[in-house]
Structure formats: C-alpha cells, structure tokens
Design a protein around this motif. Structure first.
Motif, short mmCIF file in Angstrom:
data_model
loop_
_atom_site.label_atom_id
_atom_site.label_comp_id
_atom_site.label_asym_id
_atom_site.label_seq_id
_atom_site.Cartn_x
_atom_site.Cartn_y
_atom_site.Cartn_z
N UNK A 44 60.95 36.64 63.77
CA UNK A 44 59.57 37.11 63.82
C UNK A 44 58.76 36.35 64.87
N UNK A 45 59.43 36.12 66.00
CA UNK A 45 58.76 35.49 67.12
C UNK A 45 58.90 34.00 67.21
N UNK A 46 59.45 33.35 66.18
CA UNK A 46 59.60 31.90 66.16
C UNK A 46 61.02 31.52 66.59
N UNK A 47 61.15 30.74 67.63
CA UNK A 47 62.46 30.32 68.11
C UNK A 47 63.05 29.28 67.15
N UNK A 67 55.73 25.52 60.53
CA UNK A 67 55.20 26.14 59.32
C UNK A 67 53.68 26.25 59.39
N UNK A 68 53.03 25.22 59.93
CA UNK A 68 51.57 25.22 60.01
C UNK A 68 51.04 26.21 61.04
N UNK A 69 51.85 26.50 62.06
CA UNK A 69 51.40 27.36 63.15
C UNK A 69 51.74 28.83 62.97
N UNK A 70 52.63 29.14 62.05
CA UNK A 70 53.17 30.49 61.97
C UNK A 70 53.15 31.06 60.56
N UNK A 71 53.58 32.31 60.46
CA UNK A 71 53.64 32.98 59.15
C UNK A 71 54.88 32.56 58.36
N UNK A 99 58.71 32.98 74.90
CA UNK A 99 59.35 31.69 74.68
C UNK A 99 59.76 31.45 73.24
N UNK A 100 59.12 32.14 72.32
CA UNK A 100 59.37 31.84 70.92
C UNK A 100 58.54 30.67 70.43
N UNK A 142 57.04 38.58 67.33
CA UNK A 142 58.21 38.62 68.19
C UNK A 142 58.41 39.92 68.93
N UNK A 143 57.49 40.87 68.78
CA UNK A 143 57.62 42.18 69.43
C UNK A 143 56.78 42.21 70.70
#
Length: 217
Positions: A44-47, A67-71, A99-100, A142-143
């Motif tokens: 979901x966009x996180x590398x 974890x703090x920056x993303x869903x 970049x992820x 991530x889309x």
C-alpha cells in the motif's frame, strides 16, 4: 524504486509485536513468485523488506516511524493491501517514480461515482499541499495517479482529487475506499527536491552577491 502500478491485491495474514514496531505477514502469490530475502515490496505504498517468505507469502518488519507516518498503524490480519515488486532497471516506467517513502496520510472527503469513473477528493496535510499540482503525479496507497484538481492555496482545508478508471477500481484497494478512510500519500519526488532547493535559495543569492561585490572591489 517502484512505478505505482499495482501488481496484485494481497492480504495481511498475521501481525506480531517486534520491539517498538511490528512484523507483518502478507499473502502475496505474485509478489513472492521471484522474490528473495532482502528484496523490496511496496505494501500500500510503503516500501518493506522481505525477511522471510514461503510459497505464497512474505514477512517484513515495520519500524515505529513507518507506523506513525502511514496507515500501517493499527494494521491487523485480514486487511487488503496493494502490492508491487521493485521495478527492474530495464522495465517500463508505466506510472511515475515512486520511492515507497510515505510523506503522510490523507483522508477521503468525498467519493463521486459516475458511469465508469469515480472521483476521490482527499484531504492532505497543509505541509504537503505545495507539492501537489493539477495534472501532476501522486501515489495514493501505492497507486500512481494523476491529480485532476487541487484546492486553491488560500483554502483552509487543503485537498486534491483523483479520477479512477474501472481498471484502477478493480485492480487496487481504492475501489473499496469510502468517505473517512485514511490513505497513504507520496508526493512527486521532483516536487520535493524543488521545495528543498528553494529553501536554500535566499542563502545562495546572498552568497553570490557578496562574492560578486568582493570581486569587483
């Protein structure tokens, strides 16, 4: 590096505490078909980095900052996630350079359905607003998407819109997103570099003026 072209929708099957982060296991038949230990997969966009894998799954560690920056905060088993393997150097850049590295999260303010299209209006943090431009690129969960509208600079609540085609609705988790849902956002890397460059411009201008004056004295 990724391109924002989702290869499959996977599912989180397990989440275990790991220090101040978590270790997640994701069912991802296509993503692990040629994966090796240490490879990068965008979730979901996180590398994330593969630390263990099986025939149709992989495990990765998610640090606290992520974890703090993303869903991924509060992620649990059963959640559907967009998956993309890192792009190969000789591959086509079907989306844009991703970049992820998540800049933050946005909240869906409005979903406008149409006969074939669906438009999402997404609130974004004020700090990210200058990096989002109409007809520019942005990664949402991530889309790789094209910004179809952006709020005026003086509007209190900053937002942008993306228009989703049927393929995107069917092949990614964005087809199930509703008002109030949070999504991961990654702005265009070129915009981030320009913003950083401009932050130093006054200093460089002062230095150049001082140098020129000194040289002509």
């Amino acid at each position: 590096m990724f391109t924002g072209i989702v290869e499959e929708i996977g599912a989180v099957t397990a989440v275990e505490p790991s220090g101040d982060g978590v270790r997640v296991t994701v069912r991802a038949p296509k993503a692990v078909s040629d994966a090796a230990h240490g490879d990068s997969i965008a979730v979901s966009g996180v590398c994330l980095t593969v630390v263990d894998q099986g025939e149709d799954w992989f495990t990765a560690d998610v640090m606290r900052q992520t974890l703090e920056m993303s869903t991924l905060a509060g992620i649990d088993a059963g959640r559907a996630v967009n998956l993309e393997r890192a792009t190969v150097a000789h591959g086509r850049l079907g989306g844009h350079i991703v970049q992820g590295h998540i800049d933050g999260t946005g909240r869906i303010l409005e979903v406008r359905p149409g006969e074939q299209w669906r438009v999402l209006r997404i609130e974004l943090p004020a700090a990210l607003a200058p990096l989002v431009v109409d007809k520019g690129s942005i990664a949402v969960d991530g889309v790789s998407l094209t910004v179809s509208a952006a709020s005026p600079a003086d509007e209190p609540q900053q937002w942008f819109e993306v228009s989703l085609i049927p393929e995107t609705l069917a092949a990614t988790t964005l087809g199930a997103r509703e008002v109030g849902d949070s999504v991961n956002l990654e702005t265009d890397i070129l915009a981030r570099h320009v913003q950083r460059l401009l932050a130093f411009t006054p200093q460089h201008t002062t230095y150049e003026l001082a140098t020129n004056e000194g040289g002509s004295a």
